[in-house]
Write a protein that holds these residues in place. Structure first.
Motif, PDB file in Angstrom:
ATOM      1  N   LEU A 390       0.830  -1.198   0.000  1.00  0.00           N
ATOM      2  CA  LEU A 390       0.000   0.000   0.000  1.00  0.00           C
ATOM      3  C   LEU A 390       0.865   1.249   0.000  1.00  0.00           C
ATOM      4  N   ASP A 391       0.207   2.368  -0.292  1.00  0.00           N
ATOM      5  CA  ASP A 391       0.864   3.669  -0.184  1.00  0.00           C
ATOM      6  C   ASP A 391       1.358   3.842   1.247  1.00  0.00           C
ATOM      7  N   PRO A 392       2.666   4.121   1.479  1.00  0.00           N
ATOM      8  CA  PRO A 392       3.200   4.242   2.842  1.00  0.00           C
ATOM      9  C   PRO A 392       2.443   5.237   3.712  1.00  0.00           C
ATOM     10  N   ASN A 393       1.996   6.350   3.157  1.00  0.00           N
ATOM     11  CA  ASN A 393       1.232   7.324   3.940  1.00  0.00           C
ATOM     12  C   ASN A 393      -0.082   6.742   4.428  1.00  0.00           C
ATOM     13  N   VAL A 394      -0.722   5.960   3.558  1.00  0.00           N
ATOM     14  CA  VAL A 394      -1.979   5.310   3.952  1.00  0.00           C
ATOM     15  C   VAL A 394      -1.721   4.285   5.043  1.00  0.00           C
ATOM     16  N   HIS A 455      -5.064   5.113  -6.387  1.00  0.00           N
ATOM     17  CA  HIS A 455      -6.467   4.683  -6.295  1.00  0.00           C
ATOM     18  C   HIS A 455      -6.696   3.759  -5.085  1.00  0.00           C
ATOM     19  N   SER A 456      -5.774   3.860  -4.097  1.00  0.00           N
ATOM     20  CA  SER A 456      -5.901   3.103  -2.829  1.00  0.00           C
ATOM     21  C   SER A 456      -5.964   1.610  -3.047  1.00  0.00           C
ATOM     22  N   GLY A 457      -5.221   1.151  -4.038  1.00  0.00           N
ATOM     23  CA  GLY A 457      -5.177  -0.285  -4.283  1.00  0.00           C
ATOM     24  C   GLY A 457      -4.078  -0.954  -3.478  1.00  0.00           C
ATOM     25  N   THR A 458      -4.152  -2.275  -3.390  1.00  0.00           N
ATOM     26  CA  THR A 458      -3.160  -3.076  -2.685  1.00  0.00           C
ATOM     27  C   THR A 458      -2.343  -3.843  -3.703  1.00  0.00           C
ATOM     28  N   LEU A 459      -1.047  -3.602  -3.707  1.00  0.00           N
ATOM     29  CA  LEU A 459      -0.158  -4.324  -4.616  1.00  0.00           C
ATOM     30  C   LEU A 459       0.112  -5.697  -4.036  1.00  0.00           C
ATOM     31  N   ASP A 460      -0.263  -6.720  -4.774  1.00  0.00           N
ATOM     32  CA  ASP A 460      -0.044  -8.083  -4.294  1.00  0.00           C
ATOM     33  C   ASP A 460       1.369  -8.543  -4.599  1.00  0.00           C
ATOM     34  N   LYS A 461       1.732  -8.542  -5.879  1.00  0.00           N
ATOM     35  CA  LYS A 461       3.078  -9.030  -6.241  1.00  0.00           C
ATOM     36  C   LYS A 461       3.377  -8.696  -7.686  1.00  0.00           C
ATOM     37  N   PHE A 462       4.657  -8.839  -8.026  1.00  0.00           N
ATOM     38  CA  PHE A 462       5.098  -8.823  -9.409  1.00  0.00           C
ATOM     39  C   PHE A 462       5.364 -10.268  -9.813  1.00  0.00           C
ATOM     40  N   ILE A 463       4.839 -10.659 -10.966  1.00  0.00           N
ATOM     41  CA  ILE A 463       5.066 -12.014 -11.468  1.00  0.00           C
ATOM     42  C   ILE A 463       5.750 -11.868 -12.825  1.00  0.00           C
ATOM     43  N   GLY A 464       7.090 -11.870 -12.788  1.00  0.00           N
ATOM     44  CA  GLY A 464       7.813 -11.596 -14.019  1.00  0.00           C
ATOM     45  C   GLY A 464       7.536 -10.183 -14.468  1.00  0.00           C
ATOM     46  N   ASP A 465       6.892 -10.035 -15.658  1.00  0.00           N
ATOM     47  CA  ASP A 465       6.531  -8.717 -16.156  1.00  0.00           C
ATOM     48  C   ASP A 465       5.073  -8.377 -15.855  1.00  0.00           C
ATOM     49  N   ALA A 466       4.404  -9.206 -15.030  1.00  0.00           N
ATOM     50  CA  ALA A 466       2.997  -8.988 -14.706  1.00  0.00           C
ATOM     51  C   ALA A 466       2.856  -8.343 -13.324  1.00  0.00           C
ATOM     52  N   ASP A 532       3.281 -13.189   3.280  1.00  0.00           N
ATOM     53  CA  ASP A 532       2.888 -12.250   2.229  1.00  0.00           C
ATOM     54  C   ASP A 532       1.416 -11.954   2.377  1.00  0.00           C
ATOM     55  N   TYR A 533       1.075 -10.676   2.206  1.00  0.00           N
ATOM     56  CA  TYR A 533      -0.333 -10.302   2.225  1.00  0.00           C
ATOM     57  C   TYR A 533      -0.857 -10.510   0.812  1.00  0.00           C
ATOM     58  N   THR A 534      -1.723 -11.482   0.650  1.00  0.00           N
ATOM     59  CA  THR A 534      -2.136 -11.881  -0.688  1.00  0.00           C
ATOM     60  C   THR A 534      -3.567 -12.385  -0.673  1.00  0.00           C
ATOM     61  N   VAL A 535      -4.061 -12.685  -1.863  1.00  0.00           N
ATOM     62  CA  VAL A 535      -5.402 -13.255  -2.011  1.00  0.00           C
ATOM     63  C   VAL A 535      -5.278 -14.578  -2.767  1.00  0.00           C
ATOM     64  N   ILE A 536      -6.145 -15.487  -2.411  1.00  0.00           N
ATOM     65  CA  ILE A 536      -6.185 -16.769  -3.112  1.00  0.00           C
ATOM     66  C   ILE A 536      -7.635 -17.137  -3.371  1.00  0.00           C
ATOM     67  N   GLY A 537      -7.841 -17.924  -4.436  1.00  0.00           N
ATOM     68  CA  GLY A 537      -9.188 -18.361  -4.740  1.00  0.00           C
ATOM     69  C   GLY A 537      -9.487 -18.257  -6.233  1.00  0.00           C
ATOM     70  N   ASP A 538     -10.669 -18.691  -6.613  1.00  0.00           N
ATOM     71  CA  ASP A 538     -11.066 -18.715  -8.012  1.00  0.00           C
ATOM     72  C   ASP A 538     -11.156 -17.306  -8.595  1.00  0.00           C
ATOM     73  N   THR A 539     -11.484 -16.317  -7.772  1.00  0.00           N
ATOM     74  CA  THR A 539     -11.558 -14.943  -8.264  1.00  0.00           C
ATOM     75  C   THR A 539     -10.231 -14.506  -8.852  1.00  0.00           C
TER      76      THR A 539
END
Length: 598
Positions: A390-394, A455-466, A532-539
């Motif tokens: 997340l944004d460090p200030n947030v 936009h107050s999003g949460t960065l999960d990870k970088f996967i190669g160039d993704a 790691d703060y992440t999400v898992i599941g079919d979504t």
């Protein structure tokens, strides 16, 4: 920690007493406050060789020390009013070889008045005289059976040595506690198996007053004394018609001593660091005469109290009572203990409660301090972990508000997941140097992550160039779908800006972005050493599949659930139904368009 404090208290109160100084200092405050409620004694009068006396007597008797006949004359003057006793807090241990006639007058006055008592002092060193040769008036007694004669450095009032019946007295030794403050009076001191009584003890014994069985008593101080200047009494006695009251000493014990600063008979007591030694003696005499010396509970009797207070604080910590509430409880307990101690003091019993209270407060402060350090460590850990996403200030703001931390368990949440991938990255890598590829990726990722954070999003990870990001966690964001779509459109704009600003590889970059909204498990997932703060599941899987379908259709595609969740915030172009790996039913996809772009 409660066990550690309890064990320390047991050792302290049971044997070593290293917190005794707290009881002493706290007790001094209590004794001084209690003394204010006690008026001047109506049994003891203090005849003071004060600075006024030194000045007024100078023409008549010269400078101090005065001829001993002056003391003899004041004895006779006071005796005419029939006092119970006259007690000198002045040493007469050396005869005046230049004025023997004055010594003789003093001796005669003491001899003919059997209620006059003289001061003696037991020195710390020196050979001294044989106890067997000392007069009976010194009061020496063997401390036990089989005590042999010994030489003891007792300073006797040798001025009256020629008249053994005049050798009446006792010790005026000041016996301070371990910190140098005099709070107690010793009824006797022992040396080489012999006991020598104090001057107050000798006087009380002669008056038939019962004495306490213990060796020393805690003094019950007074705020002031009935104070008479020596010069006023002496000079008045020389007048043909005395002007002072004829009964001011009747049936009272008269203590003659000095409070003049220049004569240096000043002691450290709970009331003052320059308290006249003669008034210490007067306090002891008054206490023994009234029988109102303070009964003192031993510190070992306070062990149950200190353990109870430690237990109270420990129970508060165990039940996770807030620091403020626990402080209020401890303040209440302190008030109860102090009030109880004050009531008992008023009834003649001193209870050493202050070290027990100090233990409780030390435990509380230590516990709160450790809890703060632990919480601060956890907050720093949480901050470092979330600043990756997340944004460090947030992050700083949310941690201060206590809205999340790393201890929160994973949970199912409704979120929007975004996948972004560079098109043809493998081909670009094959025709470029590794350094150029890394520089390009760093520049690209920096711009895209800034958009996600904006936009107050949460960065999960970088996967190669993704890039994988999501909205709706850890922050509660009811409009997470709108935020995700806005971020995707701005990421597209940021790419166009980057392509226009940079040459070479950057000018040919193309990306695809897929978004899906649904339930997923969100939280810190991993091993105890690496979370790691992440999400898992079919979504997550579907969002990744949608990103893979963008090629040749649109730069940004979203699923039906994202379109429904975003509602009318955008215009939508229906691009049709598509088969997605892992799903039997086809998925309808939409390209989002800003309303002002249509």
């Amino acid at each position: 920690m409660a066990l550690a404090f309890g064990a320390l208290a047991i050792v302290d109160f049971g044997r070593f007493g290293f917190s005794r100084i707290i009881d002493q200092r706290g007790g001094d405050i209590a004794l001084a406050l209690h003394a204010r409620s006690r008026p001047a004694s109506d049994r003891v009068v203090f005849v003071d060789i004060d600075q006024k006396s030194l000045e007024d007597m100078n023409d008549l008797a010269g400078s101090w020390p005065w001829p001993r006949s002056v003391h003899g004359e004041i004895i006779d003057a006071i005796e005419r009013q029939h006092p119970r006793a006259i007690v000198f807090d002045v040493l007469f241990n050396e005869p005046d070889i230049y004025r023997p006639e004055h010594d003789a007058a003093f001796v005669d006055a003491v001899a003919r008045n059997p209620n006059v008592w003289l001061a003696m002092s037991l020195n710390a060193d020196g050979e001294g005289a044989w106890v067997s040769a000392m007069p009976a008036g010194a009061g020496a007694r063997p401390a036990g059976a089989g005590v042999r004669d010994a030489r003891v450095p007792l300073m006797l009032p040798l001025v009256v040595a020629s008249r053994p019946e005049a050798m009446r007295g006792g010790l005026i030794n000041f016996t301070p506690d371990s910190d140098g403050v005099g709070r107690h009076h010793s009824l006797w001191l022992e040396r080489k198996g012999w006991r020598f009584p104090s001057l107050p003890a000798q006087v009380m014994a002669s008056l038939g007053r019962p004495l306490p069985p213990q060796q020393r008593v805690l003094l019950n101080w007074r705020s002031s004394w009935r104070h008479v200047s020596f010069a006023d009494v002496y000079l008045d006695s020389l007048r043909e018609r005395p002007q002072r009251p004829r009964d001011e000493f009747r049936d009272r014990i008269v203590v003659i001593g000095t409070a003049a600063p220049g004569l240096l008979d000043l002691r450290v007591t709970p009331l003052s660091s320059t308290y006249p030694g003669a008034q210490v003696l007067a306090t002891a005499i008054d206490n023994l005469d009234r029988g109102d010396w303070l009964r003192e509970l031993p510190r070992s009797a306070m062990l149950p109290l200190v353990l109870a207070l430690i237990g109270l604080v420990g129970l508060g910590f165990a039940r996770q009572v807030t620091a403020g509430r626990l402080m209020a409880i401890l303040i209440g307990a302190t008030a109860v203990v102090l009030a109880g101690g004050w009531v008992l003091l008023g009834r003649g019993t001193f209870v050493p409660i202050f070290a027990a209270l100090a233990y409780a407060w030390a435990f509380y402060i230590a516990g709160v301090g450790l809890a703060y350090l632990e919480e601060r460590t956890k907050r720093l850990r949480t901050s470092q972990m979330f600043k990756r996403f997340l944004d460090p200030n947030v992050v700083s703001d949310l941690i201060e508000r206590g809205e999340f931390d790393h201890r929160n368990t994973a949970q199912a949440r409704e979120i929007s997941v975004l996948f972004s991938d560079i098109r043809g990255f493998t081909s670009l890598s094959e025709v470029s140097t590794p350094e150029d590829v890394v520089a390009l990726l760093n520049a690209y990722f920096s711009r895209q992550v800034d958009v996600i954070f904006a936009h107050s999003g949460t960065l999960d990870k970088f996967i190669g160039d993704a890039i994988m990001a999501f909205w709706g966690a850890p922050l509660e964001q009811p409009d997470h779908a709108v935020r995700a779509v806005n971020a995707a459109l701005d990421m597209s704009v940021a790419l166009e800006t980057m392509r226009g600003q940079m040459d070479g590889l950057a000018s040919t970059l193309e990306i695809g972005i897929g978004i899906h909204t649904g339930r997923a498990v969100v939280g810190f997932i991993g091993s105890s050493d690496r979370l790691d703060y992440t999400v898992i599941g079919d979504t997550v899987n579907l969002a990744s599949r949608v990103e893979g379908l963008t090629k040749g259709i649109a730069r940004v595609l979203v699923t039906q659930t994202t379109r429904d969740a975003a509602g009318d915030a955008f215009d939508w172009r229906d691009v049709g139904l598509y088969s997605v790996k892992g799903r039997e039913e086809q998925v309808r996809l939409y390209e989002p368009l800003r309303k002002d772009d249509t």
